[in-house]
Design an enzyme around this catalytic site. Sequence first.
Site, PDB file in Angstrom:
ATOM      1  N   LYS A 232       0.823  -1.212   0.000  1.00  0.00           N
ATOM      2  CA  LYS A 232       0.000   0.000   0.000  1.00  0.00           C
ATOM      3  C   LYS A 232       0.864   1.273   0.000  1.00  0.00           C
ATOM      4  O   LYS A 232       2.068   1.216   0.282  1.00  0.00           O
ATOM      5  CB  LYS A 232      -0.939  -0.048   1.205  1.00  0.00           C
ATOM      6  CG  LYS A 232      -1.925  -1.236   1.160  1.00  0.00           C
ATOM      7  CD  LYS A 232      -2.940  -1.147   2.301  1.00  0.00           C
ATOM      8  CE  LYS A 232      -3.938  -2.291   2.246  1.00  0.00           C
ATOM      9  NZ  LYS A 232      -4.979  -2.160   3.309  1.00  0.00           N
TER      10      LYS A 232
ATOM     11  N   TYR B 153     -12.429  -1.527  -3.597  1.00  0.00           N
ATOM     12  CA  TYR B 153     -12.967  -1.701  -2.240  1.00  0.00           C
ATOM     13  C   TYR B 153     -14.481  -1.495  -2.196  1.00  0.00           C
ATOM     14  O   TYR B 153     -15.019  -1.101  -1.162  1.00  0.00           O
ATOM     15  CB  TYR B 153     -12.264  -0.739  -1.278  1.00  0.00           C
ATOM     16  CG  TYR B 153     -10.876  -1.201  -0.879  1.00  0.00           C
ATOM     17  CD1 TYR B 153     -10.706  -2.310  -0.052  1.00  0.00           C
ATOM     18  CD2 TYR B 153      -9.739  -0.538  -1.322  1.00  0.00           C
ATOM     19  CE1 TYR B 153      -9.436  -2.739   0.332  1.00  0.00           C
ATOM     20  CE2 TYR B 153      -8.467  -0.960  -0.950  1.00  0.00           C
ATOM     21  CZ  TYR B 153      -8.329  -2.067  -0.117  1.00  0.00           C
ATOM     22  OH  TYR B 153      -7.077  -2.495   0.260  1.00  0.00           O
TER      23      TYR B 153
ATOM     24  N   ASN C 292      -2.050   0.282   6.697  1.00  0.00           N
ATOM     25  CA  ASN C 292      -1.539  -0.979   7.245  1.00  0.00           C
ATOM     26  C   ASN C 292      -0.673  -1.772   6.264  1.00  0.00           C
ATOM     27  O   ASN C 292      -0.629  -2.997   6.310  1.00  0.00           O
ATOM     28  CB  ASN C 292      -2.683  -1.813   7.831  1.00  0.00           C
ATOM     29  CG  ASN C 292      -3.732  -2.169   6.807  1.00  0.00           C
ATOM     30  OD1 ASN C 292      -3.605  -1.827   5.635  1.00  0.00           O
ATOM     31  ND2 ASN C 292      -4.766  -2.866   7.234  1.00  0.00           N
TER      32      ASN C 292
ATOM     33  N   HIS D 256      -2.156  -5.456   1.562  1.00  0.00           N
ATOM     34  CA  HIS D 256      -3.454  -6.102   1.395  1.00  0.00           C
ATOM     35  C   HIS D 256      -3.218  -7.582   1.154  1.00  0.00           C
ATOM     36  O   HIS D 256      -2.242  -7.952   0.511  1.00  0.00           O
ATOM     37  CB  HIS D 256      -4.180  -5.506   0.171  1.00  0.00           C
ATOM     38  CG  HIS D 256      -5.389  -6.299  -0.244  1.00  0.00           C
ATOM     39  ND1 HIS D 256      -6.599  -6.160   0.382  1.00  0.00           N
ATOM     40  CD2 HIS D 256      -5.550  -7.267  -1.191  1.00  0.00           C
ATOM     41  CE1 HIS D 256      -7.476  -7.001  -0.183  1.00  0.00           C
ATOM     42  NE2 HIS D 256      -6.858  -7.674  -1.132  1.00  0.00           N
TER      43      HIS D 256
ATOM     44  N   GLU E  18      -9.713 -10.134  -7.494  1.00  0.00           N
ATOM     45  CA  GLU E  18      -8.748  -9.044  -7.308  1.00  0.00           C
ATOM     46  C   GLU E  18      -7.571  -9.167  -8.284  1.00  0.00           C
ATOM     47  O   GLU E  18      -7.094  -8.158  -8.819  1.00  0.00           O
ATOM     48  CB  GLU E  18      -8.278  -9.031  -5.847  1.00  0.00           C
ATOM     49  CG  GLU E  18      -9.405  -8.624  -4.905  1.00  0.00           C
ATOM     50  CD  GLU E  18      -9.113  -8.888  -3.430  1.00  0.00           C
ATOM     51  OE1 GLU E  18     -10.014  -8.607  -2.615  1.00  0.00           O
ATOM     52  OE2 GLU E  18      -8.006  -9.369  -3.088  1.00  0.00           O
TER      53      GLU E  18
HETATM   54  P1  GDP Z   1      -8.200  -6.619   5.762  1.00  0.00           P
HETATM   55  O1  GDP Z   1      -8.892  -7.750   5.050  1.00  0.00           O
HETATM   56  O2  GDP Z   1      -7.326  -7.089   6.912  1.00  0.00           O
HETATM   57  O3  GDP Z   1      -7.433  -5.703   4.829  1.00  0.00           O
HETATM   58  O4  GDP Z   1      -9.319  -5.726   6.473  1.00  0.00           O
HETATM   59  P2  GDP Z   1     -10.778  -5.246   5.999  1.00  0.00           P
HETATM   60  O5  GDP Z   1     -11.247  -6.021   4.805  1.00  0.00           O
HETATM   61  O6  GDP Z   1     -11.637  -5.248   7.219  1.00  0.00           O
HETATM   62  O7  GDP Z   1     -10.560  -3.718   5.584  1.00  0.00           O
HETATM   63  C1  GDP Z   1      -9.984  -3.372   4.346  1.00  0.00           C
HETATM   64  C2  GDP Z   1      -9.027  -2.223   4.559  1.00  0.00           C
HETATM   65  O8  GDP Z   1      -9.775  -1.072   4.979  1.00  0.00           O
HETATM   66  C3  GDP Z   1      -7.997  -2.411   5.678  1.00  0.00           C
HETATM   67  O9  GDP Z   1      -6.885  -3.174   5.291  1.00  0.00           O
HETATM   68  C4  GDP Z   1      -7.641  -0.982   6.023  1.00  0.00           C
HETATM   69  O10 GDP Z   1      -6.711  -0.419   5.084  1.00  0.00           O
HETATM   70  C5  GDP Z   1      -8.984  -0.284   5.858  1.00  0.00           C
HETATM   71  N1  GDP Z   1      -9.673  -0.171   7.160  1.00  0.00           N
HETATM   72  C6  GDP Z   1     -10.268  -1.166   7.879  1.00  0.00           C
HETATM   73  N2  GDP Z   1     -10.791  -0.689   9.028  1.00  0.00           N
HETATM   74  C7  GDP Z   1     -10.516   0.654   9.029  1.00  0.00           C
HETATM   75  C8  GDP Z   1     -10.805   1.718   9.941  1.00  0.00           C
HETATM   76  O11 GDP Z   1     -11.409   1.527  10.997  1.00  0.00           O
HETATM   77  N3  GDP Z   1     -10.358   2.970   9.593  1.00  0.00           N
HETATM   78  C9  GDP Z   1      -9.699   3.209   8.416  1.00  0.00           C
HETATM   79  N4  GDP Z   1      -9.292   4.461   8.141  1.00  0.00           N
HETATM   80  N5  GDP Z   1      -9.424   2.236   7.523  1.00  0.00           N
HETATM   81  C10 GDP Z   1      -9.813   0.968   7.832  1.00  0.00           C
END
Ligand code: GDP
Length: 138
Positions: free
Chosen positions: A10, A50, A113, A116, A127
């Site tokens: 990222k 997303y 973070n 991905h 994807e």
């Molecule tokens: P992943 O599968 O571990 O990537 O997590 P998710 O599918 O739940 O979320 C997708 C992405 O959205 C995450 O990797 C983060 O970059 C972002 N994200 C998730 N939760 C949050 C949040 O509470 N705040 C913000 N700003 N971004 C978030």
Amino acid sequence: MSNRTFTMIKPDATKKGDTGAILDQIIKAGFAVKAMKWTKLTQEQAGLFYDIHRERPFFGELVDFMSSGPIVAAILEKDNAVEDFRTLIGATNPAQAAEGTIRKRFAASIGENAVHGSDSDENAAIEGNFFFSALERF
Ligand code: GDP
């Protein structure tokens, strides 16, 4: 069980200069690169990628962040790829990620973070197809 997953390094990580170290950890963990590109998403492309999170409160922040700088997109191959890659990257929130995981080592926050990783075989295929044509996979 599929043997492929999809990843992105990222914009936070590419900007900090962590791309090489992250790729090194991925390859040393046994993942083979089947496709890879250095690119930058528009806001529209980040929103489409997303789309499943469109109704979440953090969607706007996520789209802004993911289009804020270059990313590396890649298709990776290994036995049990999806699950093993999720273990390698660690929890979404780096504060909760296990020691030694990519997010623990390189991520700053739940939003920014570092990497991905697809969460299912079905999403890994969707994807990968978002970024790569058949001619770009080896
Ligand atoms: P992943 O599968 O571990 O990537 O997590 P998710 O599918 O739940 O979320 C997708 C992405 O959205 C995450 O990797 C983060 O970059 C972002 N994200 C998730 N939760 C949050 C949040 O509470 N705040 C913000 N700003 N971004 C978030």
